[in-house]
Design a protein around this motif. Structure first.
Motif, short mmCIF file in Angstrom:
data_model
loop_
_atom_site.label_atom_id
_atom_site.label_comp_id
_atom_site.label_asym_id
_atom_site.label_seq_id
_atom_site.Cartn_x
_atom_site.Cartn_y
_atom_site.Cartn_z
N GLN A 194 70.76 14.34 40.95
CA GLN A 194 71.55 15.46 41.45
C GLN A 194 70.84 16.77 41.17
O GLN A 194 70.21 16.94 40.12
CB GLN A 194 72.94 15.49 40.81
N THR A 213 71.85 20.85 41.17
CA THR A 213 73.00 21.76 41.22
C THR A 213 72.51 23.20 41.18
O THR A 213 71.75 23.60 40.29
CB THR A 213 73.94 21.52 40.02
N ALA A 255 76.58 28.34 44.56
CA ALA A 255 76.45 27.75 45.90
C ALA A 255 76.23 28.81 46.97
O ALA A 255 75.61 28.53 48.01
CB ALA A 255 77.70 26.94 46.22
N THR A 309 71.00 27.20 50.42
CA THR A 309 71.20 25.77 50.67
C THR A 309 69.91 25.00 50.47
O THR A 309 68.81 25.54 50.60
CB THR A 309 71.71 25.54 52.11
N ALA A 364 67.90 21.35 51.71
CA ALA A 364 67.89 20.36 52.79
C ALA A 364 66.58 19.59 52.75
O ALA A 364 65.55 20.10 52.31
CB ALA A 364 68.07 21.04 54.14
N SER A 402 71.82 14.46 50.05
CA SER A 402 73.08 14.74 50.72
C SER A 402 73.83 15.83 49.97
O SER A 402 73.81 15.86 48.74
CB SER A 402 73.96 13.48 50.78
N SER A 403 74.48 16.73 50.73
CA SER A 403 75.29 17.76 50.09
C SER A 403 76.61 17.16 49.64
O SER A 403 77.32 16.52 50.41
CB SER A 403 75.55 18.91 51.08
N GLY A 458 78.85 19.22 48.23
CA GLY A 458 79.75 20.36 48.18
C GLY A 458 79.58 21.14 46.89
O GLY A 458 79.14 20.60 45.86
N GLY A 508 77.45 23.39 46.04
CA GLY A 508 76.09 23.61 45.59
C GLY A 508 75.46 22.43 44.89
O GLY A 508 74.46 22.58 44.18
N TYR A 552 73.67 18.59 45.33
CA TYR A 552 72.98 17.73 46.28
C TYR A 552 72.55 16.46 45.55
O TYR A 552 72.13 16.51 44.39
CB TYR A 552 71.78 18.46 46.88
N GLN A 553 72.64 15.31 46.24
CA GLN A 553 72.43 14.03 45.56
C GLN A 553 71.53 13.09 46.35
O GLN A 553 71.56 13.06 47.58
CB GLN A 553 73.79 13.37 45.31
#
Length: 302
Positions: free
Chosen positions: A79, A81, A85, A89, A91, A96-97, A99, A101, A103-104
């Motif tokens: 993850q 963080t 947030a 962003t 990407a 995967s987001s 939510g 802020g 991402y995993q």
């Protein structure tokens, strides 16, 4: 040798032979080894801030390596963080987001290393005033189902770049006579995407002050002020300036030329935000002088 928690049993056989009697053996000694989990590792993070602007992107984990010496390869949950947030962003890389802020990514250490190096950070544009900075710290955490390893050293400093103000909606060849008036800026929009809203200096310059002027009433209503012959000034935000300029009424000079002839008046709009200047000279007005009965139509271009 085994997955964490698994065991390996080793039996030791002891054999004694004195050269005369048959050998004596004993296989009762055994050792049971339990595989202990090794915590995953995170290396290659950068402790110094990586500098970008809010108009560019950066791969903040390009040198990061995620490791796990356990065998067989474990499935890791990685993850990332963001400290806020709203700062931007992430990407790419198969993350995967989640939510807020976060991402995993899920996969082996090798796959996770490839994935995190591909992550691209896009800062939020115009989050702060031009030339101001936004610091974003990224916390990495890697969990192998037993242990979590964290690293909070990666950070990015994003500098807000000034955006030039914009002038849209100008119209040319707006026809009037020297006995009528026109509101030449009713479709004009002055824009500035920077945040917080900047105070703009809006200057209107008539190509010749002898061609006409803005009515006293419209100047008072709009907030524009005369600043020399044929020049008018306004100070305010883009929204305020748009409202103001749309209220202006242009009054052509009567009998400037012989009846039936026209006078082209160019009104140049200049907008300054303190850093950048935008100029638009599309706005023009053509005024046709009428005869004793009002004469022909003219035009105003803006």
């Amino acid at each position: 040798q085994m997955a964490p928690g698994g065991t390996v049993t080793t039996t030791f056989t002891i054999s004694i032979n004195d050269g005369v009697a048959a050998a004596v053996t004993n296989s009762t000694t055994t050792v049971i080894a339990t595989a202990i989990n090794n915590a995953p590792t995170i290396t290659g993070t950068k402790s110094t801030a990586q500098s970008v602007t809010d108009k560019t992107t950066v791969k903040p984990f390009s040198a990061v390596t995620i490791g796990d010496t356990d065998s067989p390869a474990q499935t890791l949950t990685v993850q990332v963080t963001l400290s806020a947030a709203s700062n931007g962003t992430l990407a790419g890389g198969g993350f995967s987001s989640m939510g807020g802020g976060v991402y995993q990514f899920t996969g082996t250490a090798s796959a996770a290393t490839t994935a995190i190096r591909a992550l691209t950070f896009t800062p939020t544009a115009n989050q702060v005033a031009p030339n101001s900075k936004v610091a974003t710290t990224f916390t990495l955490s890697v969990n192998d189902g037993f242990t979590t390893t964290s690293d909070g050293y990666t950070n990015v400093s994003s500098t807000s770049v000034n955006d030039a103000p914009t002038v849209t909606g100008a119209v040319s060849n707006q026809a009037v006579t020297d006995k009528t008036t026109v509101m030449p800026f009713t479709g004009i929009t002055l824009g500035d995407v920077d945040s917080p809203a900047q105070t703009l200096t809006v200057t209107l310059a008539i190509s010749s002050s002898s061609y006409g002027s803005f009515s006293t009433a419209s100047l008072a209503a709009s907030g524009f002020a005369t600043s020399g012959a044929g020049t008018y000034l306004f100070y305010g935000t883009a929204a305020e300036a748009t409202t103001a300029i749309r209220q202006l009424v242009f009054v052509p000079t009567e009998n400037l030329v012989t009846p039936g002839q026209s006078t082209l008046t160019k009104i140049t709009i200049t907008v300054k935000d303190g850093i950048t200047t935008t100029t638009n000279s599309t706005n023009t007005t053509t005024s046709t002088t009428g005869g004793w009965n009002g004469g022909a139509n003219g035009s105003v271009a803006c």
